[in-house]
Design a protein around this motif. Structure first.
Motif, short mmCIF file in Angstrom:
data_model
loop_
_atom_site.label_atom_id
_atom_site.label_comp_id
_atom_site.label_asym_id
_atom_site.label_seq_id
_atom_site.Cartn_x
_atom_site.Cartn_y
_atom_site.Cartn_z
N ILE A 197 0.86 -1.19 0.00
CA ILE A 197 0.00 0.00 0.00
C ILE A 197 0.89 1.24 0.00
O ILE A 197 1.70 1.43 0.91
CB ILE A 197 -0.93 0.04 1.24
N VAL A 250 13.85 9.02 4.43
CA VAL A 250 13.73 8.22 3.22
C VAL A 250 14.76 7.09 3.23
O VAL A 250 14.52 6.01 2.67
CB VAL A 250 13.87 9.11 1.97
N ASN A 251 15.88 7.32 3.87
CA ASN A 251 16.91 6.27 3.94
C ASN A 251 16.47 5.12 4.83
O ASN A 251 16.65 3.95 4.48
CB ASN A 251 18.22 6.89 4.44
N PHE A 262 -0.92 -0.44 -4.41
CA PHE A 262 -2.15 0.34 -4.46
C PHE A 262 -1.85 1.75 -3.94
O PHE A 262 -1.40 1.91 -2.80
CB PHE A 262 -3.24 -0.31 -3.60
N GLU A 263 -2.09 2.74 -4.79
CA GLU A 263 -1.74 4.12 -4.43
C GLU A 263 -2.97 5.02 -4.48
O GLU A 263 -3.74 5.00 -5.43
CB GLU A 263 -0.65 4.64 -5.40
N GLY A 274 3.09 0.74 3.12
CA GLY A 274 4.10 1.77 2.87
C GLY A 274 3.34 3.07 2.66
O GLY A 274 3.70 3.89 1.83
N ALA A 314 13.45 4.38 5.38
CA ALA A 314 12.33 3.77 4.65
C ALA A 314 12.84 2.77 3.61
O ALA A 314 12.37 1.63 3.52
CB ALA A 314 11.50 4.85 3.98
N HIS A 350 -6.36 4.32 -5.74
CA HIS A 350 -6.88 3.33 -4.80
C HIS A 350 -6.59 3.78 -3.37
O HIS A 350 -5.50 3.56 -2.85
CB HIS A 350 -6.24 1.97 -5.04
N ILE A 390 6.30 -0.46 6.56
CA ILE A 390 7.65 0.00 6.24
C ILE A 390 7.64 1.52 6.12
O ILE A 390 6.59 2.12 5.88
CB ILE A 390 8.16 -0.63 4.91
N THR A 393 14.13 18.01 -2.17
CA THR A 393 15.16 17.04 -2.51
C THR A 393 15.47 16.16 -1.30
O THR A 393 15.20 16.52 -0.15
CB THR A 393 16.47 17.72 -3.00
C1 LIG Z 1 8.80 18.62 4.85
C2 LIG Z 1 9.54 17.31 4.81
C3 LIG Z 1 10.88 17.27 4.41
C4 LIG Z 1 11.58 16.05 4.39
N1 LIG Z 1 12.90 16.03 4.03
C5 LIG Z 1 13.59 14.86 4.06
C6 LIG Z 1 14.97 14.79 3.71
O1 LIG Z 1 15.59 15.77 3.36
N2 LIG Z 1 15.60 13.58 3.78
C7 LIG Z 1 14.94 12.44 4.15
O2 LIG Z 1 15.56 11.35 4.20
N3 LIG Z 1 13.64 12.47 4.48
C8 LIG Z 1 12.96 13.65 4.45
N4 LIG Z 1 11.64 13.67 4.79
C9 LIG Z 1 11.01 12.42 5.18
C10 LIG Z 1 10.68 11.59 3.95
O3 LIG Z 1 9.88 12.36 3.08
C11 LIG Z 1 9.89 10.36 4.37
O4 LIG Z 1 10.57 9.69 5.40
C12 LIG Z 1 9.74 9.41 3.17
O5 LIG Z 1 9.00 10.03 2.14
C13 LIG Z 1 9.02 8.15 3.63
O6 LIG Z 1 8.67 7.38 2.53
P1 LIG Z 1 7.41 6.42 2.59
O7 LIG Z 1 7.37 5.75 1.28
O8 LIG Z 1 7.48 5.62 3.83
O9 LIG Z 1 6.15 7.38 2.80
P2 LIG Z 1 5.56 8.52 1.86
O10 LIG Z 1 6.63 9.22 1.10
O11 LIG Z 1 4.68 9.34 2.76
O12 LIG Z 1 4.65 7.74 0.81
C14 LIG Z 1 3.44 7.16 1.20
C15 LIG Z 1 2.59 6.91 -0.04
O13 LIG Z 1 1.39 6.25 0.38
C16 LIG Z 1 0.27 6.88 -0.21
N5 LIG Z 1 -0.88 6.68 0.68
C17 LIG Z 1 -1.11 7.28 1.87
N6 LIG Z 1 -2.27 6.85 2.40
C18 LIG Z 1 -2.77 5.94 1.53
C19 LIG Z 1 -3.95 5.15 1.52
N7 LIG Z 1 -4.84 5.20 2.52
N8 LIG Z 1 -4.17 4.32 0.46
C20 LIG Z 1 -3.26 4.24 -0.57
N9 LIG Z 1 -2.14 4.99 -0.60
C21 LIG Z 1 -1.89 5.83 0.43
C22 LIG Z 1 0.69 8.33 -0.35
O14 LIG Z 1 -0.09 9.02 -1.34
C23 LIG Z 1 2.16 8.19 -0.74
O15 LIG Z 1 2.33 8.06 -2.14
C24 LIG Z 1 10.92 14.86 4.79
C25 LIG Z 1 9.57 14.91 5.17
C26 LIG Z 1 8.89 16.11 5.17
C27 LIG Z 1 7.44 16.13 5.60
#
Ligand SMILES: Cc1cc2nc3c(=O)[nH]c(=O)nc-3n(C[C@H](O)[C@H](O)[C@H](O)COP(=O)(O)OP(=O)(O)OC[C@H]3O[C@@H](n4cnc5c(N)ncnc54)[C@H](O)[C@@H]3O)c2cc1C
Length: 431
Positions: A9, A324-325, A32-33, A166, A327, A131, A309, A46
């Motif tokens: 997810i 992000v790292n 599913f996004e 995710g 993650a 989704h 995750i 970035t």
């Molecule tokens: C302002 C800001 C600046 C940042 N800067 C940095 C940085 O410089 N370096 C760094 O390492 N990290 C940074 N981060 C953190 C980083 O963005 C996150 O840790 C990273 O994006 C996590 O990835 P993820 O895939 O777990 O979650 P996300 O990137 O949040 O992705 C989650 C995905 O799930 C989807 N989703 C959510 N709910 C649902 C649902 N109910 N059904 C289906 N899909 C859904 C969302 O649309 C999204 O596409 C920053 C965060 C913020 C808020």
């Protein structure tokens, strides 16, 4: 034996990296996004990828070479100003002001580029856009029979052997693992952008440089970063109550007045150039934000067939730049645990038991790793929003560099060095 039916997810960095790693080992999965298309919303600024985090995952996923085409190593520079415009650190110009070695070698990539390259690495049709998951329901007696149904806004899809959330901070999968929810971190502010800054605001582009430009005052900052497309993204962030938007009386629906009112209220005595990073922002880009986090050291009892995750597992504030790292490393560790047990897939029941064992092993490693990074993030939050402003951050870097230098000179072991860095960081966070 057929592969398990796997749902991921969320098409963020964590979900897409996991999907790619599984597909590299011929394990099909569907992502599913919620968003309708890749560019449905601004994807943010970035990200810097670290050797043992995002870069390692990309290498194992066989797409490191693609990353290198989009990476911006020139973005790896930091400037720190004080609110009166005194430049106290400029690592692009002064080599002796470079950050500690442990922070080198972290190339930047625009978030949209990372997402695009991960998407393009997947088999066509892997991502089901539009989704929005509402809830996950499990059925079946015991781990060898457990399956899951996914309830989306418009339909239900059932029969999954493995569901991986995710789906970010407000995960709809996490409730199957733990009832914990993110809480407010105490940091909030305004997120704004100056588009095409080199042409529209050349003086501000020059001030910002190619990487990160922080203006740090007592308990607040103006945090800017240059993106690959020429945008300057700025966060005017501060320590504030969760109700700060309402308390401020600022009409955030009207960016024409909101930007000026925000500066008047929170940064009135700061240097004009720092204020202009917010005042000159493109009106349509301004969004008030509050930063949320899960408890540091969160753990739960492993649940067969379902896990989380990335931010869904351990959302932290962005101040250590590690989210992000962590993650992408989650995706790597989980994929390894699943793949290494493939030879146990002799029956459906054995397959589900092996997935349950893989989840437990992944989570045991992830909990400790996420806790370490969450503690580091708290330390950096305290440095970004220190009562002595940017001076505290520079002093912290100097302390860590002195320890690194001593290690070179006295040949201390890596463990001893790490212990000294930890001690220095603890002193830094309370200083
Ligand atoms: C302002 C800001 C600046 C940042 N800067 C940095 C940085 O410089 N370096 C760094 O390492 N990290 C940074 N981060 C953190 C980083 O963005 C996150 O840790 C990273 O994006 C996590 O990835 P993820 O895939 O777990 O979650 P996300 O990137 O949040 O992705 C989650 C995905 O799930 C989807 N989703 C959510 N709910 C649902 C649902 N109910 N059904 C289906 N899909 C859904 C969302 O649309 C999204 O596409 C920053 C965060 C913020 C808020």
């Amino acid at each position: 034996m057929n592969s398990p039916k796997v749902a991921v997810i969320g098409a963020g960095p964590a979900g897409l990296t996991l999907a790619r790693l599984l597909q590299c080992h011929d394990i099909p999965c569907t992502v599913f996004e919620y968003e309708k298309t890749i560019d449905a919303r601004d994807q943010g600024g970035t990200l810097d990828l670290h050797e043992n985090g995002g870069l390692l995952a990309l290498k194992e996923a066989g797409i490191y070479e693609v990353f290198l085409k989009h990476a911006r190593p020139e973005g790896e520079v930091l400037k720190i100003y004080l609110p009166d415009d005194q430049l106290i650190m400029d690592e692009g110009k002064n080599a002796d002001q470079a950050r500690p070695k442990e922070m080198h070698g972290r190339p930047e990539i625009d978030r949209i580029k990372l997402r695009t390259m991960l998407l393009e690495s997947l088999k066509p049709g892997t991502v089901q856009w539009g989704h929005k998951l509402r809830k996950v329901e499990s059925s079946g007696e015991g781990p060898s029979e457990r399956t899951f149904a996914l309830h989306f806004q418009h339909r239900v899809e059932a029969g999954f052997d493995l569901v991986v959330g995710g789906d970010g901070a407000w995960s709809r999968v996490r409730p199957l693992c733990t009832s914990e929810k993110p809480f407010y971190s105490g940091i909030a502010g305004y997120d704004v952008r100056i588009l095409d800054a080199d042409n529209t605001q050349p003086a501000l582009a020059e001030r910002c440089g190619h990487g990160m430009c922080l203006t740090l005052g007592p308990n607040r900052g103006i945090l800017s970063q240059k993106n690959g497309d020429g945008t300057i993204r700025t966060y005017g962030f501060m320590r504030a109550a969760e109700t700060w938007e309402e308390d401020s009386g600022i009409d955030f629906k009207d960016p024409d007045t909101a930007l000026a009112d925000f500066i008047d209220q929170f940064y009135s005595d700061w240097a004009q150039d720092a204020k202009d990073l917010i005042l000159k922002a493109d009106r349509g880009t301004a969004v008030p934000r509050k930063m949320y986090m899960l408890p540091v050291g969160l753990r739960w009892e492993s649940q067969p067939g379902v896990t989380v995750i990335g931010d869904a597992a351990h959302v932290m504030t962005p101040f250590a730049g590690v989210g992000v790292n962590v993650a992408m490393q989650d995706s790597l560790e989980l994929s390894r645990q699943i793949i290494s047990r493939k030879d146990q897939w002799t029956s459906k029941a054995e397959q589900r038991l092996s997935l349950a064992a893989g989840i437990a092993a992944y989570e045991a490693e992830m909990f400790d790793r996420a806790e370490r990074y969450a503690k580091k993030t708290i330390m950096y939050l305290d440095l970004f929003f220190h009562h002595r402003g940017g001076v505290a951050m520079v002093e912290h870097f100097d302390r860590v560099k002195a320890i690194e230098k001593a290690q070179c000179e006295d040949g201390a072991t890596k463990e001893a060095l790490q212990e000294r860095v930890r001690t220095a960081q603890e002193v830094g966070s309370t200083g």
